[in-house]
Design an enzyme around this catalytic site. Sequence first.
Site, PDB file in Angstrom:
ATOM      1  N   GLU A 149       0.859  -1.201   0.000  1.00  0.00           N
ATOM      2  CA  GLU A 149       0.000   0.000   0.000  1.00  0.00           C
ATOM      3  C   GLU A 149       0.882   1.233   0.000  1.00  0.00           C
ATOM      4  O   GLU A 149       1.871   1.269   0.732  1.00  0.00           O
ATOM      5  CB  GLU A 149      -0.846   0.053   1.286  1.00  0.00           C
ATOM      6  CG  GLU A 149      -1.785  -1.088   1.463  1.00  0.00           C
ATOM      7  CD  GLU A 149      -2.369  -1.117   2.890  1.00  0.00           C
ATOM      8  OE1 GLU A 149      -2.150  -0.162   3.661  1.00  0.00           O
ATOM      9  OE2 GLU A 149      -3.027  -2.106   3.204  1.00  0.00           O
ATOM     10  N   LYS A 202       2.502   4.456   1.114  1.00  0.00           N
ATOM     11  CA  LYS A 202       2.598   5.019   2.468  1.00  0.00           C
ATOM     12  C   LYS A 202       2.262   6.502   2.399  1.00  0.00           C
ATOM     13  O   LYS A 202       3.048   7.308   1.908  1.00  0.00           O
ATOM     14  CB  LYS A 202       3.998   4.800   3.038  1.00  0.00           C
ATOM     15  CG  LYS A 202       4.109   5.246   4.485  1.00  0.00           C
ATOM     16  CD  LYS A 202       5.434   4.806   5.081  1.00  0.00           C
ATOM     17  CE  LYS A 202       5.524   5.114   6.565  1.00  0.00           C
ATOM     18  NZ  LYS A 202       5.381   6.523   6.884  1.00  0.00           N
ATOM     19  N   ASP A 247       1.729  10.221   3.425  1.00  0.00           N
ATOM     20  CA  ASP A 247       2.426  11.091   4.357  1.00  0.00           C
ATOM     21  C   ASP A 247       1.421  12.007   5.046  1.00  0.00           C
ATOM     22  O   ASP A 247       1.276  13.176   4.709  1.00  0.00           O
ATOM     23  CB  ASP A 247       3.477  11.903   3.595  1.00  0.00           C
ATOM     24  CG  ASP A 247       4.524  12.470   4.537  1.00  0.00           C
ATOM     25  OD1 ASP A 247       4.483  12.137   5.733  1.00  0.00           O
ATOM     26  OD2 ASP A 247       5.384  13.228   4.061  1.00  0.00           O
ATOM     27  N   TYR A 297      -6.856   1.791   6.388  1.00  0.00           N
ATOM     28  CA  TYR A 297      -5.896   0.747   6.002  1.00  0.00           C
ATOM     29  C   TYR A 297      -5.568  -0.294   7.067  1.00  0.00           C
ATOM     30  O   TYR A 297      -4.737  -1.169   6.840  1.00  0.00           O
ATOM     31  CB  TYR A 297      -4.600   1.359   5.499  1.00  0.00           C
ATOM     32  CG  TYR A 297      -3.933   2.351   6.449  1.00  0.00           C
ATOM     33  CD1 TYR A 297      -3.574   1.986   7.738  1.00  0.00           C
ATOM     34  CD2 TYR A 297      -3.651   3.647   6.029  1.00  0.00           C
ATOM     35  CE1 TYR A 297      -2.963   2.881   8.598  1.00  0.00           C
ATOM     36  CE2 TYR A 297      -3.036   4.555   6.879  1.00  0.00           C
ATOM     37  CZ  TYR A 297      -2.696   4.167   8.162  1.00  0.00           C
ATOM     38  OH  TYR A 297      -2.098   5.056   9.003  1.00  0.00           O
ATOM     39  N   LYS A 347      10.938   2.867   2.352  1.00  0.00           N
ATOM     40  CA  LYS A 347      10.913   4.301   2.047  1.00  0.00           C
ATOM     41  C   LYS A 347      11.544   4.593   0.692  1.00  0.00           C
ATOM     42  O   LYS A 347      12.470   3.898   0.276  1.00  0.00           O
ATOM     43  CB  LYS A 347      11.693   5.069   3.128  1.00  0.00           C
ATOM     44  CG  LYS A 347      11.085   5.015   4.506  1.00  0.00           C
ATOM     45  CD  LYS A 347       9.914   5.967   4.593  1.00  0.00           C
ATOM     46  CE  LYS A 347       9.604   6.398   6.012  1.00  0.00           C
ATOM     47  NZ  LYS A 347      10.385   7.467   6.548  1.00  0.00           N
ATOM     48  N   CYS A 365      40.187  30.882  11.274  1.00  0.00           N
ATOM     49  CA  CYS A 365      38.749  31.098  11.372  1.00  0.00           C
ATOM     50  C   CYS A 365      38.338  32.310  10.544  1.00  0.00           C
ATOM     51  O   CYS A 365      38.886  33.398  10.747  1.00  0.00           O
ATOM     52  CB  CYS A 365      38.379  31.316  12.835  1.00  0.00           C
ATOM     53  SG  CYS A 365      36.674  31.820  13.064  1.00  0.00           S
ATOM     54  N   CYS A 409      37.068  35.294  12.957  1.00  0.00           N
ATOM     55  CA  CYS A 409      37.899  36.096  13.856  1.00  0.00           C
ATOM     56  C   CYS A 409      39.386  36.049  13.527  1.00  0.00           C
ATOM     57  O   CYS A 409      40.173  36.751  14.147  1.00  0.00           O
ATOM     58  CB  CYS A 409      37.677  35.671  15.299  1.00  0.00           C
ATOM     59  SG  CYS A 409      38.396  34.069  15.684  1.00  0.00           S
ATOM     60  N   CYS A 415      37.677  26.611  15.472  1.00  0.00           N
ATOM     61  CA  CYS A 415      38.321  27.890  15.712  1.00  0.00           C
ATOM     62  C   CYS A 415      38.841  27.882  17.144  1.00  0.00           C
ATOM     63  O   CYS A 415      38.175  27.406  18.052  1.00  0.00           O
ATOM     64  CB  CYS A 415      37.275  28.990  15.540  1.00  0.00           C
ATOM     65  SG  CYS A 415      37.782  30.551  16.236  1.00  0.00           S
ATOM     66  N   CYS A 440      36.102  35.077  19.325  1.00  0.00           N
ATOM     67  CA  CYS A 440      35.456  34.849  18.029  1.00  0.00           C
ATOM     68  C   CYS A 440      33.994  35.284  18.088  1.00  0.00           C
ATOM     69  O   CYS A 440      33.236  34.785  18.917  1.00  0.00           O
ATOM     70  CB  CYS A 440      35.559  33.375  17.678  1.00  0.00           C
ATOM     71  SG  CYS A 440      34.756  32.998  16.121  1.00  0.00           S
TER      72      CYS A 440
HETATM   73  S1  IVH Z   1      -0.127   0.539   8.786  1.00  0.00           S
HETATM   74  C1  IVH Z   1       0.971  -1.339  12.750  1.00  0.00           C
HETATM   75  N1  IVH Z   1      -0.500   1.476   6.384  1.00  0.00           N
HETATM   76  O1  IVH Z   1       2.942   5.308   8.514  1.00  0.00           O
HETATM   77  C2  IVH Z   1       0.918  -0.730  11.416  1.00  0.00           C
HETATM   78  N2  IVH Z   1       0.501   2.899   7.983  1.00  0.00           N
HETATM   79  O2  IVH Z   1       5.443   4.738   9.888  1.00  0.00           O
HETATM   80  C3  IVH Z   1       0.302   0.582  11.447  1.00  0.00           C
HETATM   81  N3  IVH Z   1       1.017   5.130   7.136  1.00  0.00           N
HETATM   82  O3  IVH Z   1       1.737   5.461  11.788  1.00  0.00           O
HETATM   83  C4  IVH Z   1       0.395   1.361  10.241  1.00  0.00           C
HETATM   84  N4  IVH Z   1       0.264   4.837   5.114  1.00  0.00           N
HETATM   85  O4  IVH Z   1       0.703   7.034  10.005  1.00  0.00           O
HETATM   86  C5  IVH Z   1      -0.040   1.730   7.602  1.00  0.00           C
HETATM   87  N5  IVH Z   1      -0.934   2.167   4.226  1.00  0.00           N
HETATM   88  C6  IVH Z   1      -0.472   2.427   5.433  1.00  0.00           C
HETATM   89  C7  IVH Z   1       0.076   3.675   5.782  1.00  0.00           C
HETATM   90  C8  IVH Z   1       0.562   3.869   7.061  1.00  0.00           C
HETATM   91  C9  IVH Z   1       0.810   5.687   5.936  1.00  0.00           C
HETATM   92  C10 IVH Z   1       1.663   5.822   8.246  1.00  0.00           C
HETATM   93  C11 IVH Z   1       0.915   5.724   9.562  1.00  0.00           C
HETATM   94  C12 IVH Z   1       1.847   5.029  10.472  1.00  0.00           C
HETATM   95  C13 IVH Z   1       3.157   5.356   9.889  1.00  0.00           C
HETATM   96  C14 IVH Z   1       4.199   4.361  10.301  1.00  0.00           C
END
Ligand code: IVH
Length: 702
Positions: free
Chosen positions: A139, A141, A143, A250, A338, A432, A435, A450, A456
């Site tokens: 899924e 992630k 932000d 989710y 990430k 530096c 100074c 420095c 300074c």
């Molecule tokens: S599952 C125990 N699914 O990412 C698992 N989290 O770094 C709970 N987040 O606190 C999270 N998209 O705020 C899950 N598809 C997704 C997500 C997601 C964003 C965020 C969420 C979580 C944080 C963890």
Amino acid sequence: MARKAATPDARDPASIGPDELNETEAAAELARLAALLARLGRAYHGGDAPEVDDAEYDALVRRNEAIERRFPDLVRADTPSARVGAAPEGGFAKHAHLVPMLSLDNVFDRAEFEAFAARARRFLGLKDEADTRLRFVAEPKIDGLSISLTYQDGRFIGGATRGDGTTGEDVTENLRTLRGLPERLSGDAPGLIEIRGEVFLRKADFLALNQHQAEAGQRLFANPRNAAAGALRQLDASVTAARPLSLFAYAQGRSSEPVADTHSDYLDRLRGWGFSVNPLSQVLESAEAAERFQADLALQRSSLEYDIDGVVYKIDDLGLQERLGFVGRAPRWAVAWKFPAEQAITRLEEIRIQVGRTGALTPVAVLEPVNVGGVLVTRATLHNADEIARKDVRPGDRVQLQRAGDVIPQILGRVPEEGVERGEPYVFPDHCPACGSKAVRAEGEVVVRCTGGLVCPAQTVERLIHLVSRPAFDIDGLGDKSIQEFHEAGLIRTPADIFRLRPEDLEGREGWKETSINRLMRAIEAARTIPLARFIFGLGIRRIGETNARLLARHYGSYAAWREQMQAATTVGSDERLALGSISRVGTAIADELATFFAEAHNRAALDELAGLLTIEDEVAPESAALAGKTIVFTGTLTTMTRPEAKAMAERLGAKVTDSVSQKTDLVVLGTDAGSKAKKAAALGIATLDEAGWRELAGVAE
Ligand code: IVH
């Protein structure tokens, strides 16, 4: 008033790699990281303006974890590894989650992802991949901010932020303003269920909101996440309603009855109940598929309507999820992969040196402005001299840079250009720029500093704040703000200026009335007479914290003697330098710091000027009365000092040290394995101390 008391006693653990820390440094570093991550966590979860970007935050979390792995005994009760988010700040009612809301561990590449899958497999006792395939749901992630929604008999009864994972803030009324939140679940629903999801602001909504803010002359939000956080935490729900928040559901918390066997089925149930669920979610069967998903989504990222910072992979089978459970703050059944930071190529125009408040010289790259992921970048950090040499970047080079979140971008390296004559290799300055004092790099350190500590301008304010702090000159009424103000006004430039301050300098200044001026003048007068140890500490010389200042003061006795010996000690190999370095627990590194300080003419001048305005008291060991004329016996093995050292210490405090215990003995210090002498002391009713007690009595307890 709380003032910072810098204790530059030892090398700075914050600048040492996790593998090179010793135990004491590791403990100090874990304490620092716990406090820092708690603060950053509060800013991130509670406030609207992040202090660091995600990548930097992640790096700190990883550093903390690496240190904890090496020193498992040092893991703190308040370890950041076990904490999620921040506790509620007040303003909203608290809401206890029925099932904790956790966080996710991060991975950054395929190998780390495979290690995650292998750990889960091992935990479950699954043999090899061919034997049992683990299916994952991928899924995006989002932000945003995670929230928990509680439904009873299909009706929305309340919702809360994550908070510290156990207790969040009840933001029910604000959540009711969300368009994607069903008030009633359609179809069959369990009696009680907690549903988790992410609240976020679409990019277009964010831009419109900021436009609106700008027109109204109000503060702009740094990014959609902060704007969403601000909107959700409004005490007035009508303000939230004006900011169009979105929601993707989710995950699940408590449920009074099972609702699915797999996560993918659960997502379908969520859709059926009327939630919006991210349409890009997919079930995958392997690390290769995950890697492909990762790459595909990275390409789509900039054209998505909302910000994502990676992909969450969850093991699909809810039975396996249950068995896997959690470790610390994160589930064993899910991980966040990430995205790498965004990159661009531009030209390095110039390398400028900034002098930090501790005297550290930091190179900053001045860049030809370039757009990186929607942000115009003109500066980047180059960290230190080694980094420049290692990357061999020179002014005029084309360089690749990287940006993650709102952070200071970094230079990754040079992009070679054919047929272009390069500039000269960059030579890191040895003076530096602020100074003109010499800038030096101590052995084994990466930072060039420095040496003009007292003069300074880049360091002055911090040094002055240290000088007036409680364990040093203890000038009450001269706080951080006043120092800053008087420095800007040119009233206090050097330490000596403090003692030249006159009432008429302050008259008419905002916030200063006759009584406060008089109080300050009295405090300054009182500080004019100062014990040598406090004086030395107040100078803020690196590594000379309170303990070392006291050692020096005890050793040299008077200011005149110390001053003279330090000057002589600037000559490498001189008797004075050797004597300094062989004072017990001073050592060569500290001797080098002192020599560096005294070698700088500016510092000597500032020091003499200051000393000329003061009465510096000779050091008389305050404990001497207790030990004068006393007879002490040491027995057993001492672990923190040698026997001769202990003897010298006792003698300095006025005691006589003998070998055997008798009626005349006043005190017996028991090391480990103390034998007959301990028994004899007990029989004669003579006072005893263990080594720690002795250190405390002798005034060397750390
Ligand atoms: S599952 C125990 N699914 O990412 C698992 N989290 O770094 C709970 N987040 O606190 C999270 N998209 O705020 C899950 N598809 C997704 C997500 C997601 C964003 C965020 C969420 C979580 C944080 C963890």
